[in-house]
Write a protein that holds these residues in place. Structure first.
Motif, PDB file in Angstrom:
ATOM      1  N   ASP A  95       4.097   5.952  -5.444  1.00 20.44           N
ATOM      2  CA  ASP A  95       4.200   6.081  -6.900  1.00 20.44           C
ATOM      3  C   ASP A  95       2.963   6.691  -7.546  1.00 20.44           C
ATOM      4  O   ASP A  95       2.960   6.968  -8.742  1.00 20.44           O
ATOM      5  CB  ASP A  95       4.467   4.705  -7.528  1.00 20.44           C
ATOM      6  CG  ASP A  95       5.790   4.105  -7.085  1.00 20.44           C
ATOM      7  OD1 ASP A  95       6.683   4.865  -6.637  1.00 20.44           O
ATOM      8  OD2 ASP A  95       5.935   2.872  -7.171  1.00 20.44           O
ATOM      9  N   ASP A  96       1.904   6.908  -6.764  1.00 25.97           N
ATOM     10  CA  ASP A  96       0.633   7.394  -7.288  1.00 25.97           C
ATOM     11  C   ASP A  96       0.666   8.910  -7.484  1.00 25.97           C
ATOM     12  O   ASP A  96       1.127   9.648  -6.619  1.00 25.97           O
ATOM     13  CB  ASP A  96      -0.487   7.018  -6.314  1.00 25.97           C
ATOM     14  CG  ASP A  96      -1.872   7.370  -6.816  1.00 25.97           C
ATOM     15  OD1 ASP A  96      -2.045   7.594  -8.028  1.00 25.97           O
ATOM     16  OD2 ASP A  96      -2.802   7.402  -5.983  1.00 25.97           O
ATOM     17  N   ASP A  97       0.130   9.347  -8.595  1.00 24.70           N
ATOM     18  CA  ASP A  97      -0.007  10.788  -8.832  1.00 24.70           C
ATOM     19  C   ASP A  97      -1.348  11.311  -8.325  1.00 24.70           C
ATOM     20  O   ASP A  97      -1.716  12.453  -8.594  1.00 24.70           O
ATOM     21  CB  ASP A  97       0.156  11.099 -10.328  1.00 24.70           C
ATOM     22  CG  ASP A  97      -0.949  10.509 -11.184  1.00 24.70           C
ATOM     23  OD1 ASP A  97      -1.857   9.821 -10.646  1.00 24.70           O
ATOM     24  OD2 ASP A  97      -0.907  10.709 -12.418  1.00 24.70           O
ATOM     25  N   GLY A  98      -2.079  10.458  -7.611  1.00 21.51           N
ATOM     26  CA  GLY A  98      -3.385  10.812  -7.093  1.00 21.51           C
ATOM     27  C   GLY A  98      -4.513  10.104  -7.820  1.00 21.51           C
ATOM     28  O   GLY A  98      -5.640  10.033  -7.322  1.00 21.51           O
ATOM     29  N   VAL A 114       0.839  -1.204   0.000  1.00 21.20           N
ATOM     30  CA  VAL A 114       0.000   0.000   0.000  1.00 21.20           C
ATOM     31  C   VAL A 114       0.872   1.252   0.000  1.00 21.20           C
ATOM     32  O   VAL A 114       0.623   2.207  -0.748  1.00 21.20           O
ATOM     33  CB  VAL A 114      -0.973  -0.017   1.203  1.00 21.20           C
ATOM     34  CG1 VAL A 114      -1.662   1.329   1.382  1.00 21.20           C
ATOM     35  CG2 VAL A 114      -2.000  -1.131   1.039  1.00 21.20           C
ATOM     36  N   ALA A 115       1.926   1.250   0.798  1.00 19.49           N
ATOM     37  CA  ALA A 115       2.838   2.405   0.861  1.00 19.49           C
ATOM     38  C   ALA A 115       3.553   2.610  -0.474  1.00 19.49           C
ATOM     39  O   ALA A 115       3.727   3.751  -0.916  1.00 19.49           O
ATOM     40  CB  ALA A 115       3.854   2.213   1.987  1.00 19.49           C
TER      41      ALA A 115
END
Length: 170
Positions: free
Chosen positions: A144-147, A138-139
């Motif tokens: 790496d997520d841009d949202g 999850v972390a």
């Protein structure tokens, strides 16, 4: 080595359930919809996760699933063993002792070297899987997520999150 599709589904469901707030639940149908998989196939794997305490099941019309342990306490190995079972990938059948003109048992006093090598590889594989938790996954996704991933997850949870009327069955 090939793992069944259920392993991928179970890991993704565990990571999705890690986002469920305390007291909330997700139905198997909702998780199947989110991942674009068969509900009946997913239910089989959720039952396996439930049987090992990785997830808790709450019965009833507003029932569903939630994690049974903290995400930091659930490893990839836990999930794989729940779905696939504890048997090693390689199972030596001692074929070296078969065929025409077999040697006496005394020629095979030492364990099969092929089996020994495969079991060493299995231990390394399992140790690696044991070192990765749902919390870590999850972390990594969040890092790496841009949202976009978070927005999709939040919108889905807002629509599908359930509050139970009863206690977990396990």
């Amino acid at each position: 080595m090939k793992l069944g599709d259920g392993v991928e589904q179970a890991i993704h469901c565990a990571t999705l359930l890690a986002a469920v707030p305390e007291g909330g639940l997700l139905s198997a149908a909702a998780m199947a919809e989110f991942h674009g998989v068969s509900v009946s196939y997913l239910l089989k794997h959720m039952q396996a996760l439930s049987g090992t305490g990785i997830v808790q099941t709450v019965a009833g019309p507003k029932g569903g699933y939630r994690l049974g342990r903290a995400p930091k306490d659930i490893t990839l190995l836990d999930i794989i063993l729940a779905v696939e079972g504890p048997e090693p990938a390689f199972r030596c059948k001692e074929i070296r002792q078969r065929g025409p003109n077999p040697l006496p048992a005394s020629a095979f006093a030492r364990p099969c070297q092929i089996n020994a090598a495969m079991l060493r590889a299995e231990r390394a594989y399992r140790n690696e899987l044991k070192s990765v938790t749902i919390a870590q996954l999850v972390a990594e996704v969040a890092r790496d997520d841009d949202g976009t991933i978070e927005a999709r997850g939040c919108a889905f949870l807002a629509e599908h999150l359930r509050k139970p009327n009863s206690k977990p069955t396990n």
